[in-house]
Design an enzyme around this catalytic site. Structure first.
Site, PDB file in Angstrom:
ATOM      1  N   CYS A  54      81.212  15.290  56.559  1.00 28.42           N
ATOM      2  CA  CYS A  54      80.664  15.601  55.250  1.00 28.42           C
ATOM      3  C   CYS A  54      79.294  14.970  55.269  1.00 28.42           C
ATOM      4  O   CYS A  54      78.899  14.316  55.931  1.00 28.42           O
ATOM      5  CB  CYS A  54      81.591  15.210  54.016  1.00 28.42           C
ATOM      6  SG  CYS A  54      81.794  13.306  53.952  1.00 28.42           S
TER       7      CYS A  54
ATOM      8  N   ARG B 292      82.787   4.017  63.344  1.00 29.66           N
ATOM      9  CA  ARG B 292      81.939   4.714  64.297  1.00 29.66           C
ATOM     10  C   ARG B 292      81.293   3.607  65.368  1.00 29.66           C
ATOM     11  O   ARG B 292      80.599   3.968  66.390  1.00 29.66           O
ATOM     12  CB  ARG B 292      80.641   5.106  63.326  1.00 29.66           C
ATOM     13  CG  ARG B 292      79.598   5.931  64.236  1.00 29.66           C
ATOM     14  CD  ARG B 292      78.633   6.603  63.288  1.00 29.66           C
ATOM     15  NE  ARG B 292      77.329   7.222  63.796  1.00 29.66           N
ATOM     16  CZ  ARG B 292      76.102   6.623  63.521  1.00 29.66           C
ATOM     17  NH1 ARG B 292      76.284   5.462  63.065  1.00 29.66           N
ATOM     18  NH2 ARG B 292      75.084   7.269  63.952  1.00 29.66           N
TER      19      ARG B 292
ATOM     20  N   HIS C 129      72.213  13.183  56.650  1.00 31.44           N
ATOM     21  CA  HIS C 129      70.897  12.353  57.368  1.00 31.44           C
ATOM     22  C   HIS C 129      69.656  12.653  56.606  1.00 31.44           C
ATOM     23  O   HIS C 129      69.020  11.776  56.690  1.00 31.44           O
ATOM     24  CB  HIS C 129      70.750  13.276  58.837  1.00 31.44           C
ATOM     25  CG  HIS C 129      72.019  13.310  59.596  1.00 31.44           C
ATOM     26  ND1 HIS C 129      72.098  14.264  60.520  1.00 31.44           N
ATOM     27  CD2 HIS C 129      73.041  12.572  59.975  1.00 31.44           C
ATOM     28  CE1 HIS C 129      73.181  14.197  61.210  1.00 31.44           C
ATOM     29  NE2 HIS C 129      73.885  13.019  61.014  1.00 31.44           N
TER      30      HIS C 129
END
Ligand code: CFM
Length: 551
Positions: A72, A106, A205
């Site tokens: 998302c 991550r 981003h």
């Protein structure tokens, strides 16, 4: 090691007809409407006479019912771009799950230097929105949370991330950020990165680039020392990649002002405009930042790739060319020579064990490209590859940007209007110099995209679905699949090893020369492991599940 790019495009991996048949088989099970859309997102790679590649549909909504691997907008904003900066205290404004599931999953590493260097990465802060907050509004709770976080941690900066319900109920995170900036006397900024805001994490981003550019870049007036100063953009230090690149740059006497954003700080990002050039690793996630810094501060950028020994050598040579310094060039050559000793030894050992094996690779928005050369070094064939959320330019090259149709979903994401900062602007290289650098092979402000790295006849697939992945396994019977955690166990139940190229499983670094060696060994261990032939998939034993109710 030479530039492998031209060799790659001429050596076909599948005959074109064979690739078209594969494509047909992938689409066969879809209802016509879905088939027509997917048809535009699956293309057979072929270089045109003019150097162009077939048009691929990308960065469009995933069709309902298709199991996508995308994430998302909040994930792209918080998890990817801002998350790795250790001294910005980050607060998720939303239900607790969003904060929890984005908490250190991550593997972006960081290394605080000394006790005075803040590192908030072990924490996950959330306003924990509940039903009553959804009904009555969550702004007051957010103000209290920012204040409490400030009192507890005394950070230099606080970032607030919006999740889906925040946009739906209309909480104004930007107003809260403005007020708290005034009240606390530190930088507080909010981002409207609600999960649904774009078609994937790619929108996040862009939103993060805008916020970091507005609130962080250029805010630190302290000029860093160094003869050759660079920023590394789009390197997130997964599995320690950035640490390895810091080691190489350190040996060369090149100052890394900051990365965006692996192992970075609010302090170092503030100094970014003092660098001499921006090196862009992941084009997808950070090209906005490179463009905006060029416009505002005159900082040029070029594309690099530090995945694989060949690309690492090439990128370092480009760096020496950019600075046109004989001493730096000599250091680069001797560094490459010394690092390549061990690389060559390891390649000699593993290449005969891996040559000719096949790979399928579906990752994010840049790694499916970056790892192509690494597999070529091993003599392995990438039969098919694709991105989850990249745009057409990441496939076909930046030359297609003017032809990309801007749809309503893209218009939804703010495009900052950036102007030259007359006081700080300095054009590091003039137009003639840029042109001559380009003529010497430096990709100044350019990106050629993944298709140029792929063999003719390979299948390029955007936003691959679970169904298509399993169908391809059946048709291609690859020796290795590279993807992420969402695919991993389904693929391994087929008896095929899966290497996670998002978080590297428990491995890494894979960047630079030592990283390449780590990767060669890991792929040898996986592909030549004896366990895969011993696995019988559960559905091979009992293809249908049955059950009954009881109370
Ligand atoms: Fe860039 Fe990334 Fe990637 Fe990416 Fe990502 Fe990632 Fe990725 Mo996972 S920033 S586009 S949003 S290189 S988290 S470090 S591995 S999908 S290919």
């Amino acid at each position: 090691m030479s530039d492998t790019r031209t060799a790659a495009v001429v050596e076909p991996v599948l005959a074109e007809k064979e690739a078209e048949v594969l494509k047909g088989e992938l689409l066969a099970a879809y209802p016509p409407k879905i088939g027509r859309k997917r048809e535009r997102q699956i293309v057979v790679n072929k270089r045109g006479e003019d150097g162009s590649y077939p048009e691929i549909q990308a960065n469009t909504r995933t069709l309902p019912g298709i199991i996508t691997q995308r994430g998302c907008t909040y994930a792209g904003c918080k998890g990817v771009v801002v998350g790795p900066t250790r001294d910005i205290l980050q607060i998720t404004h939303g239900p607790i799950g969003c904060g929890f599931y984005s908490w250190l999953t991550r593997r972006n590493q960081t290394r605080a230097e000394g006790a005075s260097d803040d590192n908030f990465m072990p924490y996950s802060l959330s306003t924990d929105l509940e039903d009553k907050d959804i009904v009555f509004g969550g702004e007051k709770k957010l103000r209290r949370a920012v204040k409490e976080a400030f009192d507890t941690f005394r950070p230099k900066a606080i970032a607030i991330f919006s999740t889906c319900p925040v946009g739906l109920i209309g909480d104004d995170v930007h107003a809260v950020a403005r007020d708290m900036t005034e009240e606390l006397g530190i930088t507080v900024f909010g981002m409207s990165c609600e999960g649904y805001k774009g078609v994937s994490q790619s929108a996040g981003h862009h939103i993060a680039n805008n916020a970091v550019f507005t609130h962080v870049v250029g805010k630190n007036p302290e000029r860093p020392e160094g003869e050759f100063k660079v920023n590394m953009l789009g390197e997130y230090n997964i599995g320690g990649d950035a640490f390895e690149l810091e080691r190489l740059l350190g040996l060369l006497g090149v100052t890394l002002v900051t990365t965006f954003s692996g192992n970075s700080t609010f302090v170092s990002m503030g100094q970014a405009p003092f660098a001499d050039v921006n090196l862009v690793m992941c084009h997808r996630s950070i090209n906005y930042m490179a463009e905006m810094m060029e416009t505002k501060y005159g900082l040029p950028w070029f594309k690099v790739n530090f995945i694989g020994a060949g690309p690492s050598s090439k990128s370092l040579r480009h760096l020496a060319e950019y600075f046109a310094d004989a001493g730096l060039a000599a250091r680069v050559e001797s560094l490459i020579e010394s690092e390549m000793i061990e690389v060559s030894e390891e390649l000699d050992r593993v290449r005969p064990r891996l040559a000719g094996k096949s790979v399928l690779m579906y990752v994010g928005g840049s790694r499916a490209h970056h790892y192509q050369d690494l597999f070529r070094e091993l003599g392995m064939k990438v039969v098919s590859a694709g991105y989850e959320f990249a745009h057409r330019d990441d496939y076909e090259g930046r030359r297609v940007i003017p032809t990309i149709k801007v749809d309503a979903d893209s218009r939804n994401i703010e495009q900052l209007h950036v102007e030259r900062d007359e006081a700080r602007y300095s054009r590091r290289r003039d137009d003639a110099e840029i042109e001559s650098l380009k003529a010497r092979g430096l990709p100044m402000g350019e990106y050629e995209g993944m298709m140029g790295e792929m063999a003719e006849g390979s299948l390029v697939i955007d936003d691959i679905s679970h169904y298509e992945t399993e169908k391809l396994i059946e048709l291609v019977k690859p020796d290795l699949l590279c993807a992420g955690i969402k695919e991993k166990y389904v693929v391994q139940k087929h008896g095929i090893p899966l290497k996670q190229l998002h978080n590297y499983d428990i491995g890494g670094p894979y960047a630079g020369f030592r990283g390449a060696i780590n990767f060669y060994r890991e792929i040898d261990r996986l592909v030549n492991g004896s366990v895969w032939g011993k696995i019988k998939a559960p559905w091979d034993k009992a293809p249908e599940l049955s059950g009954s109710y009881g109370w």
